[in-house]
Structure formats: structure tokens, C-alpha cells
Design a protein around this motif. Structure first.
Motif, mmCIF file in Angstrom:
data_model
loop_
_atom_site.group_PDB
_atom_site.id
_atom_site.type_symbol
_atom_site.label_atom_id
_atom_site.label_comp_id
_atom_site.label_asym_id
_atom_site.label_seq_id
_atom_site.Cartn_x
_atom_site.Cartn_y
_atom_site.Cartn_z
ATOM 1 N N HIS A 78 -9.126 -0.428 -3.585
ATOM 2 C CA HIS A 78 -7.982 0.293 -3.230
ATOM 3 C C HIS A 78 -8.464 2.071 -3.166
ATOM 4 O O HIS A 78 -8.063 2.484 -2.181
ATOM 5 N N CYS A 128 -4.111 -1.842 -4.697
ATOM 6 C CA CYS A 128 -3.960 -2.905 -4.049
ATOM 7 C C CYS A 128 -5.078 -3.816 -4.125
ATOM 8 O O CYS A 128 -5.408 -4.699 -3.151
ATOM 9 N N HIS A 179 0.921 -1.254 0.151
ATOM 10 C CA HIS A 179 0.200 0.077 0.081
ATOM 11 C C HIS A 179 0.843 1.243 -0.052
ATOM 12 O O HIS A 179 2.344 1.216 -0.042
HETATM 13 CU CU1 CUA Z 1 -4.215 -0.149 -0.424
HETATM 14 CU CU2 CUA Z 1 -4.288 0.846 -2.416
#
Ligand code: CUA
Length: 314
Positions: free
Chosen positions: A191, A187, A148
Motif C-alpha cells: 500500500h 490495500c 484504493h
Molecule cells: Cu492502493 Cu493503498
């Protein structure tokens, strides 16, 4: 451009730290010299193309060897500008990356798809953190699953949050207010929903918050609502619509078909198991391995709260 550096503008988020002002001033400088260079080069090109265009069939270009002064100037002035950008950039980068030693340290954990914060006294919070105004703060960050990135536009700082190691960033917010945090590294599905707020408050307010039990005097169902908005909202709706996971409305007490053909009734035990070991019994139509475990992250009070909250959504 340079003079706008101390205020916010229509195009940029507010500058809530000194570093943010320095970053913007440097970018302003780069923008201005790039514009001037662009005008000189492209403008010169157009001007000379028109001025020295061929007028007649017999126009001949005269032979010109070189001009030492001109050549020196168009090399040396850009050289000075590049060196200035380099040194200036290095100074600001160093300031951005070097945390003061007296910083308040907060542990940050990223997990699909929320942020949680842990303070030294044991206070934890999810999807929001509080810091005192004018305080050096250092975040020590780790991820429980994928990469992230913790990004605070108003502070002009961003740092990847990586599984298996800690990374850190620091800031000193000079103005009270609420500042948005984004995840800046793709992610997965939610996200874009992986957000948090940094509340910059007075020292008294911060001490109050730090010493305060967030669930004090709250009924379980309200504890559950808080858990939902800080931890579950990215994947579960409060309607009967399926998102990443099932919608919560009406799910409690329902009979569901599992992968493999057996049946399950959604009761307290099933909800609890699904929070702690999400892949133990996956309802048909939902992919396996998407929901992370919340074992060790939610207290018994929070789990009971979540169960009560789901129950209340009829
Ligand atoms: Cu956590 Cu994009």
C-alpha cells in the motif's frame, strides 16, 4: 494564520491549486476560532477557580440566578461561528466536488500496487501522468481489485477508487512542478509503495508528451526497465532478495520447484505466462492469488521488454 494561506508553509505541502488555498484558509479559520474558544473556556476556568477559591472555612457562595445578556452572547456568538463554518465549508466542498464541464478527462486505474493513466488519444502511462498548467483536469477512476484512494496532498483533494464503478475528482494546477500522489486507503502489503507523480508542465510540453511514443527508439531491455519501474517495482526487487514476489536478479534460467512437486525452468514462456496468468504455476514458498494479471494492460512490446530486462539481470 489566515495570511499564510496563499503561500506554502513548513507544516503543509505547497498549495498548487486555488481549491487548496481555499481549503487551507477555511482550516486556518477553524484553527483560529478553536484556539480562541479554547483559551476563553480553559483560561476562564483556571482564572475563576483561582479568584473564587474558598479562602476560609466560612466562605459561602452567594446565590446567583442568571444573566440574560451573558447567556444570549455565549449562545449567539458560537451560533454565528458555527453557521459561518457550515456555509463556508459547503461552498469550498461544492467547489472541490464539482468539476468544470470543459475539463480534460483522463481515465485512471488503480490495481495492487500501481496507478495507470489513459488519455483520449490512446496515450497511456503508468505511475506518472502529465497535465498542462492552468488546465481543468477531471480524473475518471476505477479499481481492478480492492478499494484504493487517489490522494494529492498539494491539491488538497482525495477520492476513493472502488472496484465495479467509476468515481472522479478534478483539479486545476496553477503552478508547474511535480506533485506526489499517494494511495490513501490500506490495500495490502505494498500500500505505501502505491505512489505516482503528477507532472504539471507547459501546454507545449504536454502536447509533446501526449503525442510521443514512450518507447520510441528504445532497445527492448530499456522498455523492460521502464515497465519495471512503473509497474513491477512495488513487489519485485532487482536483487536476488524475495519481496512480495521473487527478486529478479539471476531468476532467469533457474530451476524452481512448483506447488505440487513438479519442476520448472524460468524461461521466456514461464515469464510470459506468469505476467498474464500469475496463478497458473506458483513457485513453492510464494502465496497464490497475490499477483494480479497484467493481461490487457501490457502490450506485447512491454512483455517482451520485461522478459529481456529480467534476462539481463544476471
Ligand atoms: Cu492502493 Cu493503498
Amino acid at each position: 494564520m489566515l495570511s499564510s494561506a496563499s503561500t506554502s508553509s513548513r507544516f503543509m505541502p505547497p498549495q498548487a491549486t486555488e481549491v487548496a488555498q481555499n481549503v487551507d484558509t477555511l482550516y486556518g479559520f477553524l484553527l483560529v476560532i478553536s484556539l480562541i474558544s479554547c483559551v476563553l473556556v480553559i483560561g476562564g476556568l483556571i482564572y475563576f477557580a483561582v479568584k473564587y477559591r474558598r479562602h476560609t472555612e466560612n466562605d459561602k457562595t452567594p446565590y446567583i440566578s442568571h444573566n440574560a445578556t451573558l447567556e444570549f452572547l455565549w449562545s449567539f456568538i458560537p451560533f454565528l461561528l458555527f453557521m459561518a463554518s457550515f456555509v463556508w465549508g459547503w461552498i469550498v466542498y461544492h467547489q472541490l466536488r464539482t468539476a468544470p464541464t470543459d475539463a480534460l478527462e483522463v481515465m485512471v486505474r488503480g490495481q495492487k500496487w500501481n496507478w495507470t493513466f489513459a488519455y483520449k488519444n490512446g496515450r497511456t502511462s503508468a505511475s506518472e501522468m502529465f497535465v498542462p498548467v492552468g488546465q481543468n483536469v477531471r480524473l475518471i477512476m476505477g479499481s481492478s481489485d480492492v478499494i484504493h484512494s487517489f490522494y494529492i496532498p498539494a491539491f488538497r483533494t482525495k477520492q476513493d477508487v472502488v472496484p465495479g464503478r467509476y468515481t472522479s475528482l478534478w483539479f486545476n494546477a496553477e503552478k508547474e512542478g511535480d506533485y506526489q500522489v499517494f494511495c490513501a486507503e490500506y490495500c495490502g502489503d505494498q500500500h505505501s509503495g502505491m505512489q505516482a507523480k503528477i507532472h504539471v508542465v507547459s501546454r507545449e510540453k504536454f502536447e509533446d508528451w501526449l503525442g510521443n511514443d514512450p518507447y520510441k527508439d528504445l532497445p527492448l531491455v530499456e522498455v523492460g526497465r521502464k515497465v519495471y519501474t512503473s509497474r513491477c517495482v512495488a513487489c519485485h526487487t532487482l536483487t536476488d532478495q524475495k519481496a512480495v514476489g521473487p527478486g529478479w536478479k539471476g531468476v532467469f534460467g533457474r530451476k524452481e520447484k512448483l506447488e505440487g512437486g513438479s519442476d520448472i525452468t524460468v524461461d521466456e514462456n514461464y515469464v510470459r505466462e506468469s505476467i498474464l496468468d500469475p496463478n497458473a504455476k506458483v513457485v513453492l514458498g510464494f502465496p497464490r492469488g497475490v499477483m494480479p494479471t497484467f493481461a490487457g494492460q501490457l502490450s506485447e512490446q512491454e512483455i517482451s521488454g520485461a522478459i529481456e530486462f529480467i534476462k539481463s539481470l544476471k
